[in-house]
Scaffold this active site. Structure first.
Site, PDB file in Angstrom:
ATOM      1  N   GLU A  98       0.806  -1.228   0.000  1.00 56.75           N
ATOM      2  CA  GLU A  98       0.000   0.000   0.000  1.00 56.75           C
ATOM      3  C   GLU A  98       0.844   1.285   0.000  1.00 56.75           C
ATOM      4  O   GLU A  98       0.704   2.145   0.874  1.00 56.75           O
ATOM      5  CB  GLU A  98      -0.980  -0.016   1.180  1.00 56.75           C
ATOM      6  CG  GLU A  98      -1.960  -1.181   1.095  1.00 56.75           C
ATOM      7  CD  GLU A  98      -3.074  -1.137   2.124  1.00 56.75           C
ATOM      8  OE1 GLU A  98      -3.031  -0.287   3.036  1.00 56.75           O
ATOM      9  OE2 GLU A  98      -4.015  -1.954   2.020  1.00 56.75           O
ATOM     10  N   GLU A 153      -5.287  -8.426  -0.607  1.00 59.84           N
ATOM     11  CA  GLU A 153      -6.047  -8.280   0.644  1.00 59.84           C
ATOM     12  C   GLU A 153      -7.482  -7.924   0.271  1.00 59.84           C
ATOM     13  O   GLU A 153      -7.700  -7.077  -0.598  1.00 59.84           O
ATOM     14  CB  GLU A 153      -5.522  -7.158   1.549  1.00 59.84           C
ATOM     15  CG  GLU A 153      -4.177  -7.374   2.176  1.00 59.84           C
ATOM     16  CD  GLU A 153      -3.787  -6.190   3.070  1.00 59.84           C
ATOM     17  OE1 GLU A 153      -4.696  -5.439   3.505  1.00 59.84           O
ATOM     18  OE2 GLU A 153      -2.586  -6.007   3.310  1.00 59.84           O
TER      19      GLU A 153
END
Length: 515
Positions: free
Chosen positions: A159, A276
């Site tokens: 991220e 995810e």
């Protein structure tokens, strides 16, 4: 209206839903309760890969700088890496490698994330970072063999579009990706490397700029990755958080976003891995523990494989410490399992999916029908789940005509049903009824394990013309699995229910009288 399910398959069920599963930081895998939980998951579900943070963080002890004779040196140590990967492979699951976070001895700053302080800064020495990447990947190749490691995806960071996970800007991530991907390919050109592992909420330009950079520099990339969550702003409470949720269809929209955003680029045809996904991105949101959660995610598991090559549930277990050590067995953790292996309703959604056949006969907004190679027909059905907080639907009815056996078969089928709902297979509800004990005693733990068991029933269903009519009435937030097996009747000719207690009036076999 009864839905007539076709006899001929319409497609094959994708395995994308169990291609990968998430985990807490990798050094947690050294713990017995972690390994017990993963062993259970693998026996009953069977994921192919596992992905977690912290491979290069200080807790794994890989990057070990030292001074000798007035010069700085680095030892690369793999004691914990080997123990973790050995444990994974011993349970039939391989690592989906995420390269991060930054070892403190190589970090350019002190910014960290999580209770366990993963460093989120760029390397202060790119050459030393490249040496670290080559050392880790090279060691894995030496220990486990190039044929095996070529199958393990290698993701660059986590991220980087969020300041919480990357302290620098996008250009700095591009440079990290360049150095890292080239280092991986120096070990072996057949290794899979990819990224950029984006959190939801980014503008299209972020991933498009990444694609432009990769193309302009002719960098290696074998897959594209991103994450997907549907939760809104955090409403904090002590030791927890609450959030609004978008409809589950928003997850499927996020799964499909990279292909839409990368259309026309050189990255357009690459595999897309959702490394995810969940409803809430918080590891302390009670929604994860509920029956609602299983019904909410059912259509995502059923349909996600049409959109992405994999989508990895975050995470398999509540042995997880991003915001600190949990203070209660049910604390809103991401896991399919709580500590001490109490199965949540969403766990059972996954075990139900693991029992589906490969041949898809029908899909609808509330059901999936499959057939196995041996002819068994399996139905997964779920009640509508309202993320707006409305009263759960009770009595949702599904009426199907299912193909069983040969086209003209007559007789019966054995119907086996398992269900989780607000009233069954719901240990969170039982824990609430107990008064939410922070440290349940042995008897309470036994009761919670019992409460986690799905409701079970069985019956005989008539088959005529190769079809069985099935009517299902679903309870509140119910997910149910129905398995239909054609019956081969082996009842002996002398059997009579009337004689079960010796009170029947049927004459004993005449041949026995004459003997």
């Amino acid at each position: 209206m009864r839905i007539a399910v076709p006899r001929q398959p319409t497609a094959r069920l994708s395995g994308a839903w169990r291609h990968c599963v998430g985990t807490g930081r990798l050094d947690l895998a050294l713990r017995r309760d972690y390994q017990d939980s993963l062993g259970l998951v693998q026996r009953e579900i069977g994921f192919r890969y596992i992905r977690g943070h912290g491979l290069l963080s200080d807790g794994m002890g890989v990057h070990r700088p030292y001074d000798w004779a007035g010069e700085r040196h680095v030892r690369h140590a793999f004691m914990y890496v080997d123990q973790v990967v050995d444990a994974y492979l011993g349970m039939g699951i391989a690592p989906f490698l995420e390269l991060g976070f930054m070892p403190s001895g190589l970090a350019s700053g002190d910014d960290t994330v999580f209770w366990w302080k993963g460093n989120i800064t760029p390397p202060r020495d790119e050459k030393e970072w490249a040496d670290l990447v080559r050392a880790v990947i090279g060691h894995l190749v030496d220990r486990y063999g190039i044929d095996q490691v070529r199958r393990w995806p290698i993701e660059v960071w986590n991220e980087p579009n969020l300041a919480a996970f990357w302290s620098a800007d996008q250009n700095a991530y591009h440079r990290l990706y360049e150095v890292t991907s080239l280092a991986v390919k120096e070990v072996d050109a057949g290794l899979q490397v990819g990224g950029p592992s984006l959190a939801p909420g980014y503008e299209d330009e972020w991933i498009q700029r990444f694609a432009e950079f990769v193309e302009a520099r002719d960098l290696p990339i074998d897959f594209v990755s991103r994450h997907a969550y549907t939760s809104g702003p955090v409403q904090p409470v002590p030791f927890g958080a609450h959030q609004t949720l978008m409809p589950a269809s928003a997850l499927l929209e996020q799964f499909g976003a990279p292909r839409r955003q990368l259309a026309g680029t050189e990255l357009a045809g690459l595999p897309v891995h959702i490394t995810e996904f969940n409803s809430s991105y918080r590891p302390d949101n009670p929604v994860h523990d509920t029956a609602f959660h299983a019904a909410y995610l059912a259509p995502v598991l059923v349909n996600g494989g049409d959109i992405a090559d994999s989508f990895s549930y975050w995470t398999f277990s509540d042995v997880f410490e991003e915001v600190g050590i949990p203070t209660a067995p049910f604390h809103g953790g991401f896991g399919l399992l709580t500590h001490r292996q109490i199965r949540k309703p969403t766990y059972h959604l996954y075990t139900f999916m693991a029992e589906m056949g490969e041949q898809i006969l029908a899909r609808g907004e509330d059901h999936l029908v499959t057939r196995h190679g041996d002819g068994r027909v399996t139905l997964l059905a779920w009640a509508p789940a309202d993320p707006a907080g409305g009263e759960p639907a009770d009595g949702h009815t599904l009426r199907l005509s299912l193909p069983v056996g040969a086209p003209e078969a007559r007789g019966s089928a054995f119907a086996r049903r398992r269900s989780v709902s607000e009233d069954a297979g719901n240990p969170w509800a039982a824990w609430c009824e107990m008064g939410r004990p922070l440290a349940p005693g042995d008897r309470q733990l036994d009761a919670l394990h019992e409460a986690a068991e799905p409701a079970r029933s069985h019956r005989s269903v008539p088959v005529a013309g190769g079809r069985a009519d099935v009517d299902l009435v679903l309870g509140r937030n119910e997910v149910t699995l129905l398995d239909l097996t054609p019956v081969v009747d082996e009842t002996p000719e002398w059997w009579s229910d009337n004689r079960l207690f010796g009170l029947g009036t049927d004459d004993i076999d005449a041949s026995a009288d004459r003997s």
